[in-house]
Design a protein around this motif. Structure first.
Motif, PDB file in Angstrom:
ATOM      1  N   UNK A   3       0.777  -1.307   0.012  1.00 16.46           N
ATOM      2  CA  UNK A   3      -0.106   0.121   0.094  1.00 16.46           C
ATOM      3  C   UNK A   3       0.895   1.196   0.105  1.00 16.46           C
ATOM      4  N   UNK A   4       0.355   2.175  -0.820  1.00 15.20           N
ATOM      5  CA  UNK A   4       1.012   3.593  -0.628  1.00 15.20           C
ATOM      6  C   UNK A   4       0.752   4.345   0.657  1.00 15.20           C
ATOM      7  N   UNK A   5       1.489   4.995   1.339  1.00 12.52           N
ATOM      8  CA  UNK A   5       1.530   5.569   2.645  1.00 12.52           C
ATOM      9  C   UNK A   5       0.393   6.588   2.908  1.00 12.52           C
ATOM     10  N   UNK A   6      -0.556   7.042   2.050  1.00 10.46           N
ATOM     11  CA  UNK A   6      -1.612   7.840   2.601  1.00 10.46           C
ATOM     12  C   UNK A   6      -3.002   7.287   2.585  1.00 10.46           C
ATOM     13  N   UNK A   7      -3.710   7.819   3.601  1.00  7.39           N
ATOM     14  CA  UNK A   7      -5.123   6.928   3.512  1.00  7.39           C
ATOM     15  C   UNK A   7      -5.979   7.431   2.314  1.00  7.39           C
ATOM     16  N   UNK A   8      -5.534   8.796   1.843  1.00  3.69           N
ATOM     17  CA  UNK A   8      -6.216   9.010   0.581  1.00  3.69           C
ATOM     18  C   UNK A   8      -5.721   8.445  -0.676  1.00  3.69           C
ATOM     19  N   UNK A   9      -4.735   7.679  -0.592  1.00  4.04           N
ATOM     20  CA  UNK A   9      -4.251   6.940  -1.567  1.00  4.04           C
ATOM     21  C   UNK A   9      -4.538   5.351  -1.370  1.00  4.04           C
ATOM     22  N   UNK A  13      -1.711   1.058  -5.242  1.00  4.28           N
ATOM     23  CA  UNK A  13      -0.821   0.002  -4.723  1.00  4.28           C
ATOM     24  C   UNK A  13       0.330  -0.335  -5.737  1.00  4.28           C
ATOM     25  N   UNK A  14       1.376  -0.795  -5.265  1.00  2.19           N
ATOM     26  CA  UNK A  14       2.698  -0.954  -5.899  1.00  2.19           C
ATOM     27  C   UNK A  14       2.838  -2.576  -5.937  1.00  2.19           C
ATOM     28  N   UNK A  15       2.601  -3.316  -7.184  1.00  3.17           N
ATOM     29  CA  UNK A  15       2.720  -4.968  -7.176  1.00  3.17           C
ATOM     30  C   UNK A  15       4.075  -4.968  -6.792  1.00  3.17           C
ATOM     31  N   UNK A  17       5.868  -6.648  -8.752  1.00 13.28           N
ATOM     32  CA  UNK A  17       6.615  -6.593  -9.974  1.00 13.28           C
ATOM     33  C   UNK A  17       6.942  -5.062 -10.454  1.00 13.28           C
ATOM     34  N   UNK A  18       6.574  -4.374  -9.697  1.00 15.07           N
ATOM     35  CA  UNK A  18       6.668  -2.778  -9.648  1.00 15.07           C
ATOM     36  C   UNK A  18       5.686  -1.967 -10.699  1.00 15.07           C
ATOM     37  N   UNK A  19       4.555  -2.663 -10.807  1.00 14.97           N
ATOM     38  CA  UNK A  19       3.334  -2.288 -11.310  1.00 14.97           C
ATOM     39  C   UNK A  19       2.592  -1.472 -10.554  1.00 14.97           C
ATOM     40  N   UNK A  20       2.473   0.133 -10.884  1.00 16.04           N
ATOM     41  CA  UNK A  20       1.565   0.740  -9.915  1.00 16.04           C
ATOM     42  C   UNK A  20       0.067   0.613 -10.457  1.00 16.04           C
ATOM     43  N   UNK A  21      -0.729   0.161  -9.512  1.00 13.21           N
ATOM     44  CA  UNK A  21      -2.059  -0.099  -9.898  1.00 13.21           C
ATOM     45  C   UNK A  21      -3.114   0.930  -8.928  1.00 13.21           C
ATOM     46  N   UNK A  22      -4.271   1.035  -9.754  1.00 13.43           N
ATOM     47  CA  UNK A  22      -5.403   2.017  -9.001  1.00 13.43           C
ATOM     48  C   UNK A  22      -6.453   0.792  -8.896  1.00 13.43           C
ATOM     49  N   UNK A  23      -7.139   0.461  -7.591  1.00 15.30           N
ATOM     50  CA  UNK A  23      -8.240  -0.595  -7.630  1.00 15.30           C
ATOM     51  C   UNK A  23      -7.969  -1.600  -8.498  1.00 15.30           C
ATOM     52  N   UNK A  24      -6.646  -2.416  -8.371  1.00 19.50           N
ATOM     53  CA  UNK A  24      -6.249  -3.440  -9.139  1.00 19.50           C
ATOM     54  C   UNK A  24      -6.115  -3.227 -10.722  1.00 19.50           C
ATOM     55  N   UNK A  25      -6.294  -1.930 -11.197  1.00 21.23           N
ATOM     56  CA  UNK A  25      -5.961  -1.804 -12.712  1.00 21.23           C
ATOM     57  C   UNK A  25      -4.476  -1.072 -12.706  1.00 21.23           C
ATOM     58  N   UNK A  26      -3.990  -1.394 -14.043  1.00 20.70           N
ATOM     59  CA  UNK A  26      -2.823  -0.783 -14.265  1.00 20.70           C
ATOM     60  C   UNK A  26      -3.048   0.726 -14.511  1.00 20.70           C
TER      61      UNK A  26
END
Length: 74
Positions: A3-9, A13-15, A17-26
């Motif tokens: 998880x990224x460090x802020x409640x608003x975020x 998440x950062x998987x 394998x280094x892929x940044x995701x929003x609600x499990x979407x790239x």
């Protein structure tokens, strides 16, 4: 995933394998060239059935997210 460090975020998440995701979407950055490339690749894919903007948007939103995506698809 980490998880990224802020409640608003909390939906970002950062998987492992280094892929940044929003609600499990790239998460695609706000980059016009990159956004158009994703749209172009999706449009010319052999798996794509050219059934219009709404279908293309529905298919894309299952895997990707970027700001104003629906507008860009239109």
């Amino acid at each position: 995933m980490k998880l990224i460090g802020f409640e608003s975020a909390k939906d970002f998440v950062m998987s492992i394998d280094g892929v940044f995701k929003f609600k499990n979407k790239v998460r695609i950055p706000n980059d016009v060239k990159l956004n158009r490339l994703v749209l172009k690749e999706r449009h010319i894919s052999r798996l794509s059935i050219h059934s219009g903007m709404n279908k293309m948007y529905q298919d894309l939103k299952d895997s990707f997210w970027w700001s104003d995506m629906k507008h860009d698809v239109a």
